[in-house]
Design an enzyme around this catalytic site. Structure first.
Site, short mmCIF file in Angstrom:
data_model
loop_
_atom_site.label_atom_id
_atom_site.label_comp_id
_atom_site.label_asym_id
_atom_site.label_seq_id
_atom_site.Cartn_x
_atom_site.Cartn_y
_atom_site.Cartn_z
N GLU A 115 48.56 41.45 30.90
CA GLU A 115 47.70 42.55 31.36
C GLU A 115 48.08 43.03 32.76
OE1 GLU A 115 43.57 41.30 31.32
OE2 GLU A 115 44.05 39.28 31.99
N ASP A 172 42.99 45.92 32.29
CA ASP A 172 43.76 45.46 33.44
C ASP A 172 45.18 46.01 33.41
OD1 ASP A 172 42.30 43.89 35.34
OD2 ASP A 172 41.96 42.44 33.74
N HIS A 194 34.79 37.51 32.85
CA HIS A 194 33.91 38.55 33.37
C HIS A 194 32.49 38.46 32.82
CE1 HIS A 194 37.05 40.53 35.60
NE2 HIS A 194 37.82 40.59 34.54
#
Ligand code: 3PY
Ligand code: MG
Length: 248
Positions: free
Chosen positions: A145, A171, A45
């Site tokens: 996750e 997540d 990310h």
């Protein structure tokens, strides 16, 4: 104390990492003056590019372990980060033991896996020595996750050659339907993951957003947590400065 990420993950009270998403080597250079336990660069990310990853790994870490959180589980992503010089790779969204085993294999040279030899830093630092030392140095971590990952965690944690597991709390909450307010089911899932790892002697880390939560999680037996991030510090620091300016 024994050098390296693998040894650090097995020492008490665990590793309080700094997390870098903004893609700026200079921010890591500044953070290193605070002597962090570990530096994690986020290639999933965050804003890192292959070139900036190579650049940041050229800093003098003075023994501070490095982890790259990768964009995906491909051998390209795993090999490129290791070629740049990170000690640890952390692969997101792993949901089966077969997927975890494939990640381990991608991170090690034959005969232990199928990592391809090459890259820039391995060659300029002495290619034969790099290949010879890679297996002992390289730490492979996978992230749990998702609900599917939690259901498979006992099998995943038992994957031969897996060096650590890391819980992606955001997540996981999204997957369990309790984002942004983690609930009792989320905490139960975290505890199931921690117990599964402890049962097979694999260090288990967990994502946290600040030093208080990071210290609490290390106290609970997690091996790795996140004490600060470049994004979090910037988002807190600039408004605080503006508020102080206005009220001065
Ligand atoms: C998550 O919390 O989902 C992560 O991947 C760590 O930021
Ligand atoms: Mg995540």
């Amino acid at each position: 104390t024994e050098p390296g990420l693998k040894a650090a993950l097995r020492r008490k009270p665990g590793v309080g990492a700094f997390w870098f998403a903004l893609g700026a080597p200079v921010l890591v250079e500044i953070a290193l003056t605070a002597k962090p336990d570990c530096v994690i660069i986020d290639l999933q990310h965050g804003l890192w590019t292959r070139v900036s990853v190579e650049a940041v790994l050229g800093l003098d870490f003075g023994g501070v372990p490095t982890i790259a959180r990768l964009a995906d589980d491909t051998h390209t992503a795993i090999g490129a980060a290791l070629d740049a010089g990170v000690e640890g790779v952390l692969i997101p969204l792993v949901e089966s033991a077969a997927q975890a085993a494939a990640c381990v294999a991608a991170a090690h040279y034959p005969p232990h896996g199928h990592r391809s030899g090459g890259g820039i830093r391995p060659v300029i630092q002495g290619f034969p020595g790099h290949v010879a030392g890679a297996r002992a140095r390289t730490a492979v971590g996978i992230m749990i996750e998702t609900a599917a990952g939690v259901e498979a965690v006992e099998a995943i944690a038992a994957t031969p050659g897996l060096d650590f597991v890391f819980i992606g709390t955001n997540d996981l909450a999204i997957s369990l339907g309790c984002f942004p307010q983690a609930d009792a089911g989320h905490e139960a899932a975290c505890q199931r993951i921690l117990r599964a790892c402890q049962a097979v002697g694999v260090p288990c880390g967990i994502f946290t957003g600040n030093a208080t939560d990071a210290a609490r999680r290390l106290g609970e037996g997690y091996a790795l947590s996140v004490a600060a991030s470049d994004l979090g510090l910037a988002m807190a620091g600039f408004p605080a400065a503006k508020a102080a300016l206005t009220s001065a």
